[in-house]
Design an enzyme around this catalytic site. Structure first.
Site, PDB file in Angstrom:
ATOM      1  CB  VAL A  38      -1.012  -0.027   1.165  1.00 18.35           C
ATOM      2  CG1 VAL A  38      -0.322   0.121   2.514  1.00 18.35           C
ATOM      3  CG2 VAL A  38      -2.079   1.031   0.983  1.00 18.35           C
TER       4      VAL A  38
ATOM      5  CG  HIS B  94      -1.904  -1.753  -3.983  1.00 18.20           C
ATOM      6  ND1 HIS B  94      -2.403  -1.511  -2.722  1.00 18.20           N
ATOM      7  CD2 HIS B  94      -2.568  -0.922  -4.821  1.00 18.20           C
ATOM      8  CE1 HIS B  94      -3.327  -0.557  -2.795  1.00 18.20           C
ATOM      9  NE2 HIS B  94      -3.442  -0.189  -4.056  1.00 18.20           N
ATOM     10  CB  CYS B  95      -3.320  -6.403  -0.926  1.00 19.19           C
ATOM     11  SG  CYS B  95      -1.904  -7.523  -0.814  1.00 19.19           S
ATOM     12  CB  ILE B  96      -2.336  -4.270   3.567  1.00 18.73           C
ATOM     13  CG1 ILE B  96      -3.828  -3.908   3.603  1.00 18.73           C
ATOM     14  CG2 ILE B  96      -1.574  -3.549   4.694  1.00 18.73           C
ATOM     15  CD1 ILE B  96      -4.145  -2.432   3.415  1.00 18.73           C
TER      16      ILE B  96
ATOM     17  N   GLY C 221       1.199  -6.739  -0.054  1.00 16.34           N
ATOM     18  CA  GLY C 221       1.635  -7.280  -1.339  1.00 16.34           C
ATOM     19  C   GLY C 221       2.018  -8.745  -1.254  1.00 16.34           C
TER      20      GLY C 221
END
Length: 185
Positions: A43, A121-123, A125
Site C-alpha cells: 500500500v 497491490h494490497c496492504i 503485497g
C-alpha cells in the site's frame, strides 16, 4: 498405465502449493516486477504517486479497496492512472474467486493499453494481490497454477492464504474442464 505417484503430480493440494511458496528465499520489497509490466506491491508504494510515475505505472488494481489504511480511488490517481478497487479481505472465508475474472480482464486491458504497466497491490503485497495476478496468469496466459506460482516466487516473496490457494486450485480445475470441453466439441 498411470501410477499413484503420477496422479499426485496431476492433482496438487493446498499443502503442495504451500511447500512451493515456502521454497521462496526472497526478501519482501515494496514493489517487484513479477511478469513483464506487472508489478506487485504494498500500500505504501501504491500511495507514492512519484514512485508510480517513475515506474511508468498506467493502471492500479487495489486488492484491498476500502480497507483501513488502503487509500485509493480514481480521484486519488487523477487522469494519468486507471484505477480498479476490489474490496477483498485476507481471510479464510472471503470469496475472492468472484473477482478472478474481472481482475484478470483489468490486468489484460492494462497490458494492452499503450505503454501499459500495472501495479497490483494490497496492504503488504503478499496474499490478495498475488492471488489476483496468479488468476490472470492462469486465465489469460494459460499457465498452470504450479507454473504461475513458480514464476512469481522467483520474482517476489508472496504467500496467498490457504483459502485463496484452494480457490485457485478450483479455478485451475474449471479451466482444465473448459479446455477439455472445447477440445471435444
Amino acid at each position: 498405465m498411470s501410477t499413484v505417484k503420477d496422479k499426485r503430480k496431476e492433482y496438487m493440494t493446498v499443502k503442495d502449493l504451500q511447500k512451493l511458496l515456502d521454497s521462496c528465499r526472497l526478501q519482501l520489497h515494496q514493489v517487484d516486477e513479477v511478469w513483464p509490466n506487472i508489478y506487485i506491491g504494498n500500500v505504501h508504494m501504491a500511495q507514492n504517486r512519484a514512485a508510480l510515475q517513475k515506474l511508468g505505472i498506467t493502471h492500479v488494481l487495489n486488492a484491498a479497496h476500502a480497507k483501513r489504511g488502503s487509500v485509493g480511488d480514481q480521484s486519488f490517481y487523477g487522469r494519468d492512472v486507471v484505477y480498479l478497487g476490489i474490496p477483498a479481505e485476507d481471510s479464510t472465508y472471503f470469496d475472492m474467486d468472484v473477482y478472478f475474472r474481472p481482475a484478470a480482464d483489468f490486468i489484460r486491458k492494462a497490458l494492452k493499453s499503450p505503454c501499459g504497466k500495472i501495479l497490483v497491490h494490497c496492504i503488504m503485497g503478499l496474499s490478495r494481490s498475488s492471488t489476483l495476478v496468479l488468476a490472470y496468469l492462469m486465465i489469460h496466459r494459460d499457465l498452470s497454477l504450479r507454473r504461475a506460482l513458480k514464476n512469481l516466487v522467483e520474482k517476489r516473496a508472496i504467500y496467498p492464504n490457504r483459502n485463496f490457494l484452494a480457490l485457485l486450485l478450483d479455478l485451475e480445475h474449471q479451466l482444465k474442464r473448459k479446455k477439455r470441453t472445447c477440445c471435444i466439441l
